[in-house]
Design a protein around this motif. Structure first.
Motif, PDB file in Angstrom:
ATOM      1  N   GLN A 139       0.822  -1.217   0.000  1.00  0.00           N
ATOM      2  CA  GLN A 139       0.000   0.000   0.000  1.00  0.00           C
ATOM      3  C   GLN A 139       0.857   1.270   0.000  1.00  0.00           C
ATOM      4  OE1 GLN A 139      -2.176   0.793   3.642  1.00  0.00           O
ATOM      5  NE2 GLN A 139      -3.851   1.724   2.525  1.00  0.00           N
ATOM      6  N   PRO A 142       5.670   4.108  -2.812  1.00  0.00           N
ATOM      7  CA  PRO A 142       5.284   5.238  -3.669  1.00  0.00           C
ATOM      8  C   PRO A 142       5.445   4.974  -5.165  1.00  0.00           C
ATOM      9  CG  PRO A 142       7.359   5.706  -2.572  1.00  0.00           C
ATOM     10  CD  PRO A 142       6.869   4.409  -2.016  1.00  0.00           C
ATOM     11  N   VAL A 143       6.246   3.972  -5.531  1.00  0.00           N
ATOM     12  CA  VAL A 143       6.504   3.750  -6.947  1.00  0.00           C
ATOM     13  C   VAL A 143       5.970   2.414  -7.448  1.00  0.00           C
ATOM     14  CG1 VAL A 143       8.537   5.230  -6.964  1.00  0.00           C
ATOM     15  CG2 VAL A 143       8.814   2.808  -6.474  1.00  0.00           C
ATOM     16  N   GLY A 163      14.350   2.963  -2.502  1.00  0.00           N
ATOM     17  CA  GLY A 163      15.020   2.896  -1.200  1.00  0.00           C
ATOM     18  C   GLY A 163      14.588   3.960  -0.222  1.00  0.00           C
TER      19      GLY A 163
ATOM     20  N   LEU B  81      17.136   8.867   0.257  1.00  0.00           N
ATOM     21  CA  LEU B  81      16.897   7.698  -0.587  1.00  0.00           C
ATOM     22  C   LEU B  81      18.167   6.885  -0.782  1.00  0.00           C
ATOM     23  CD1 LEU B  81      14.642   8.976  -3.513  1.00  0.00           C
ATOM     24  CD2 LEU B  81      13.954   7.781  -1.447  1.00  0.00           C
ATOM     25  N   TYR B  83      18.550   5.197  -3.454  1.00  0.00           N
ATOM     26  CA  TYR B  83      18.814   5.454  -4.873  1.00  0.00           C
ATOM     27  C   TYR B  83      18.230   6.818  -5.247  1.00  0.00           C
ATOM     28  CZ  TYR B  83      20.527   0.768  -5.720  1.00  0.00           C
ATOM     29  OH  TYR B  83      21.292  -0.373  -5.706  1.00  0.00           O
ATOM     30  N   ARG B  86      16.747   7.391  -8.639  1.00  0.00           N
ATOM     31  CA  ARG B  86      15.491   6.719  -8.968  1.00  0.00           C
ATOM     32  C   ARG B  86      14.305   7.497  -8.408  1.00  0.00           C
ATOM     33  NH1 ARG B  86      16.465   0.378  -7.620  1.00  0.00           N
ATOM     34  NH2 ARG B  86      18.249  -0.002  -8.985  1.00  0.00           N
ATOM     35  N   GLY B  87      14.596   8.581  -7.706  1.00  0.00           N
ATOM     36  CA  GLY B  87      13.527   9.397  -7.134  1.00  0.00           C
ATOM     37  C   GLY B  87      12.507   9.788  -8.186  1.00  0.00           C
ATOM     38  N   ASN B  89      11.222   8.018 -10.281  1.00  0.00           N
ATOM     39  CA  ASN B  89      10.195   6.962 -10.412  1.00  0.00           C
ATOM     40  C   ASN B  89       8.874   7.361  -9.762  1.00  0.00           C
ATOM     41  OD1 ASN B  89      12.320   5.642 -11.494  1.00  0.00           O
ATOM     42  ND2 ASN B  89      12.317   3.906 -10.089  1.00  0.00           N
ATOM     43  N   VAL B  90       8.979   8.209  -8.735  1.00  0.00           N
ATOM     44  CA  VAL B  90       7.754   8.646  -8.054  1.00  0.00           C
ATOM     45  C   VAL B  90       6.848   9.394  -9.036  1.00  0.00           C
ATOM     46  CG1 VAL B  90       6.838  10.037  -6.157  1.00  0.00           C
ATOM     47  CG2 VAL B  90       8.977   8.805  -5.864  1.00  0.00           C
ATOM     48  N   LEU B  92       7.183   8.930 -12.458  1.00  0.00           N
ATOM     49  CA  LEU B  92       6.950   8.055 -13.606  1.00  0.00           C
ATOM     50  C   LEU B  92       5.856   7.029 -13.330  1.00  0.00           C
ATOM     51  CD1 LEU B  92      10.621   7.390 -14.797  1.00  0.00           C
ATOM     52  CD2 LEU B  92       8.956   8.966 -15.760  1.00  0.00           C
ATOM     53  N   THR B  93       5.951   6.358 -12.193  1.00  0.00           N
ATOM     54  CA  THR B  93       4.933   5.345 -11.866  1.00  0.00           C
ATOM     55  C   THR B  93       4.382   5.612 -10.464  1.00  0.00           C
ATOM     56  OG1 THR B  93       6.666   3.919 -10.993  1.00  0.00           O
ATOM     57  CG2 THR B  93       5.961   3.485 -13.237  1.00  0.00           C
ATOM     58  N   HIS B  95       2.337   5.434  -7.354  1.00  0.00           N
ATOM     59  CA  HIS B  95       1.454   4.389  -6.848  1.00  0.00           C
ATOM     60  C   HIS B  95       0.547   5.071  -5.842  1.00  0.00           C
ATOM     61  CE1 HIS B  95       0.846   0.606  -4.318  1.00  0.00           C
ATOM     62  NE2 HIS B  95       0.300   0.343  -5.481  1.00  0.00           N
ATOM     63  N   SER B  98      -0.101   5.205  -1.970  1.00  0.00           N
ATOM     64  CA  SER B  98       0.956   5.652  -1.056  1.00  0.00           C
ATOM     65  C   SER B  98       0.897   7.157  -0.869  1.00  0.00           C
ATOM     66  CB  SER B  98       2.317   5.273  -1.624  1.00  0.00           C
ATOM     67  OG  SER B  98       3.329   5.960  -0.934  1.00  0.00           O
ATOM     68  N   ALA B  99       1.054   7.579   0.375  1.00  0.00           N
ATOM     69  CA  ALA B  99       1.012   9.016   0.644  1.00  0.00           C
ATOM     70  C   ALA B  99       2.164   9.735  -0.051  1.00  0.00           C
ATOM     71  CB  ALA B  99       1.063   9.258   2.145  1.00  0.00           C
ATOM     72  N   ILE B 100       3.298   9.074  -0.168  1.00  0.00           N
ATOM     73  CA  ILE B 100       4.450   9.739  -0.775  1.00  0.00           C
ATOM     74  C   ILE B 100       4.213   9.982  -2.274  1.00  0.00           C
ATOM     75  CG2 ILE B 100       6.935   9.562  -1.276  1.00  0.00           C
ATOM     76  CD1 ILE B 100       7.373   8.148   1.278  1.00  0.00           C
ATOM     77  N   ALA B 101       3.422   9.103  -2.910  1.00  0.00           N
ATOM     78  CA  ALA B 101       3.201   9.244  -4.347  1.00  0.00           C
ATOM     79  C   ALA B 101       2.492  10.550  -4.682  1.00  0.00           C
ATOM     80  CB  ALA B 101       2.387   8.073  -4.875  1.00  0.00           C
TER      81      ALA B 101
END
Lengths: 256, 416
Positions: A139, A142-143, A163, B81, B83, B86-87, B89-90, B92-93, B95, B98-101
């Motif tokens: 859930q 974030p990605v 990460g 992070l 990576y 890869r930040g 990615n938040v 790009l995809t 989700h 998730s609160a962070i998305a």
């Protein structure tokens, strides 16, 4: 071509929107994605831990570390065994040094020597990922790097995980950690690479006492499924609503 | 070889083998910085939307400062992070469960609002700089650069007639109006990131986002006031050294400074009351309901973290500045002391949430202590140590200094 700036921007914006949308549709409606959305009827992995059979030898932890390439001496592990000792004065000693990788070979719960006659009860509890039906780790990612397969296993995509550690924070069971080498979220996946090939997880194979069992909960004739249906089992931290799929036999109220 | 987090975690009693303090100082910095952004913006909106005239000077400044802070806000996450690259990615995809998305969407929406508000606000200035340079024949290299910068900033809109400036003002008002809920959302969701972690006994409360918003506004106002004082003091020193008859007098600057500070302090107090009330409500409620995890929470709150929570956060960070601001005849010196204490208090609140939430184990029968890395011995202990945190703290001030070269934040002809 005679076009005002406003018109140019308008058309440009529309074009980007249209392309983005159609690419998005093609990307989301891929056959494998659709297949994953449709939960498989046939298979849902579940685990049974018979705590009454566990002797705390730690062979399962050792096997897991070697099978799944978790650096042997680093203080993290996909599965571990906890030791609980309750004395006559009601004191509870609980520990899991090095995740019980080397087994419990000394009488030293929490560094204390407990006299045999003082002990009311003592037992071992193996732990591993619960492959929850309602996984909080999935859930909060974030990605979308961690996801649940149709057969119920929660996996991590090592190439996509950023990460952030949110999944580690969200897991009430503390099964997640950062892989010391790959530096991404890591967890037990019932040895997915093995169970997919009709093999047993490394820990199940390593246990000489039959304390760890794996099976298909949807198959009424499966031995694990029979145990769950016919015996008095319990799950860990039910109050979080995660619907864990590791069922325990002989679980005690002092187990954390 | 070590696992991430092991180096700064001390375990005590029964803790699961994989548990470490995974969220360290940068995750303390993250809500602290976003809080400052949101707070600064709310302060500027008090003038633009609610027309509180006394805050005009402060509002102009707070808006640009909020913009500078905005760039610093995501940096702690990037440093945290495993990576950082890869930040992306938040975005790009994302989700969305998730609160962070939500971060990508909210952050950019908010950034766009602040940027456009600043643009409308300083558009006249851009044109006034760019226009003479445009007409000038042989420009020097420096003038060319200046022209290119300001010409770009005008976005080709050179109309500064009375009528179009009126439209600008209306746009500012609308943007500031939309901005307040978005700023609250930006920070509220930072609180949601913590509040929604059901595994964590200390974090999980629906009050978390609201507490975060209130303390955000407190910290944002405090930092704006403090920076305002510093800038005014620098102006006074400059005025002393280069006195010209047409310039504003030092007395005038002093008068403006103290009246602005006294005015803003009142708003600071209001938001402080809200923040403290909510925090205490949370604490009392936990104690009163005393569910399963209260046993260990109590030992953390009243025992192990007593100094951080009750001495540093509540006494020095809340009570003391509260008294300092309430006493009549507020002086600049007293204001500075109070503001520094308020900022420290809010920082400690973030610390006590993030680090305090990891001070006890998921077993509810063990503890973890966080040892903040001070002397770094590798990249990880630098970026997630005191060095990385200070870097993040300094960043908005450097950015603000650069921005103040472009936007006349403290133009003397406009202020009194």
């Amino acid at each position: 071509m005679n076009q005002s700036r406003r018109e140019f921007l308008k058309t440009g914006f529309k074009t980007i929107l249209a392309t983005g949308f159609s690419i998005g549709v093609f990307e989301t409606l891929r056959p494998e994605v659709l297949a994953a959305l449709k939960k498989e009827e046939g298979l849902r992995w579940a685990f049974v831990v018979d705590t009454t059979k566990c002797i705390g030898c730690g062979m399962c932890v050792k096997a897991c570390k070697l099978e799944n390439e978790i650096p042997y001496d680093v203080n993290v592990t996909r599965t571990w065994v906890e030791r609980y000792v309750m004395t006559k004065d009601g004191r509870i000693y609980a520990d899991s040094p090095k995740g019980a990788r080397d087994g419990f070979i000394k009488n030293d719960p929490m560094g204390v020597t407990v006299k045999k006659e003082d002990i009311d009860k003592g037992f071992f509890v193996p732990k591993l990922c619960n492959q929850c039906e309602n996984p909080p780790c999935v859930q909060v990612c974030p990605v979308g790097a961690t996801y649940q397969t149709a057969d119920g296993i929660v996996l991590v995509d090592r190439t996509w995980c950023i990460g952030c550690g949110y999944c580690i924070m969200a897991c009430p069971y503390g099964v997640r950690f950062f892989h010391p080498v790959y530096r991404v979220a890591e967890k037990c996946n019932f040895c997915y690479h093995r169970i997919k090939k009709d093999m047993k997880p490394a820990c199940v194979d390593a246990c000489s006492f039959g304390a760890r069992l794996i099976g298909n909960i949807r198959d009424p004739w499966d031995s694990v499924s029979r145990i769950i249906k016919t015996e008095r089992t319990a799950v860990l931290k039910e109050e979080f609503g995660t619907k864990p799929h590791v069922f325990y036999l002989g679980l005690d109220s002092i187990v954390r | 070889m070590e696992v991430h987090g092991e180096i700064w975690t001390l375990k005590e009693l029964f803790v699961y083998p994989n548990e470490y303090i995974y969220w360290s100082i940068q995750i303390v910095m993250y809500p602290f910085m976003t809080g400052l952004v949101a707070g600064a913006f709310v302060l500027s909106s008090l003038y633009h939307v609610f027309g509180i005239k006394e805050l005009k000077d402060m509002a102009k400044f707070a808006l640009v400062f909020s913009f500078a802070l905005l760039f610093a806000a995501p940096m702690p996450i990037v440093l945290h992070l495993q990576y950082p690259f890869r930040g992306i990615n938040v975005f790009l995809t994302p989700h969305f469960t998730s609160a962070i998305a939500a971060f990508g969407v909210v952050f950019f929406a908010y950034g766009a609002i602040v940027a456009s508000e600043i643009w409308f606000f300083y558009r006249k200035h851009f044109v006034e700089v760019a226009l003479p340079l445009k007409e000038k024949r042989d420009k020097t290299l420096l003038e060319w650069i200046r022209f290119i910068i300001f010409h770009t900033l005008t976005l080709g809109a050179y109309d500064i007639s009375e009528e179009s400036l009126k439209k600008d003002e209306k746009a500012i008002k609308i943007l500031a109006g939309i901005g307040i809920p978005v700023a609250c959302f930006l920070h509220g969701y930072a609180g949601f990131i913590f509040g929604s972690v059901k595994a964590n006994a200390l974090w999980m409360t629906p009050l978390m986002p609201v507490i975060f918003i209130m303390s955000a506004v407190v910290s944002g106002i405090a930092l704006c006031m403090l920076t305002y004082i510093v800038v005014m003091e620098i102006r006074k020193v400059r005025l002393r050294s280069r006195r010209r008859p047409w310039m504003v007098s030092i007395e005038e600057v002093k008068g403006v400074e103290i009246s602005v500070i006294r005015m803003t302090a009142k708003y600071l107090l209001v938001f402080m009351i809200f923040a403290i009330t909510l925090e205490l409500l949370d604490l009392i409620f936990r104690g009163y309901t005393a569910v399963k995890h209260w046993d260990i929470l109590r030992t953390v709150i009243y025992g192990r973290d007593f100094t951080q929570i009750f001495i540093l956060q509540y006494t020095f960070g809340n009570l003391l500045p509260f008294i300092l601001f309430l006493l009549p005849r507020l002086s600049i010196r007293r204001a500075i002391t109070g503001l520094l204490l308020v900022l420290m208090g809010v920082f400690m609140m973030r610390w006590n949430v993030v680090i305090g939430g990891q001070a006890f184990s998921l077993t509810l029968s063990g503890y973890m202590d966080y040892i903040l890395p001070i002397v770094p011995h590798n990249w990880e202990t630098f970026k997630e140590g005191i060095g990385g945190a200070l870097g993040i703290l300094i960043m908005p001030f450097v950015l603000f200094w650069i921005f103040s070269k472009i936007f006349p934040v403290f133009s003397s002809e406009e202020s009194h």
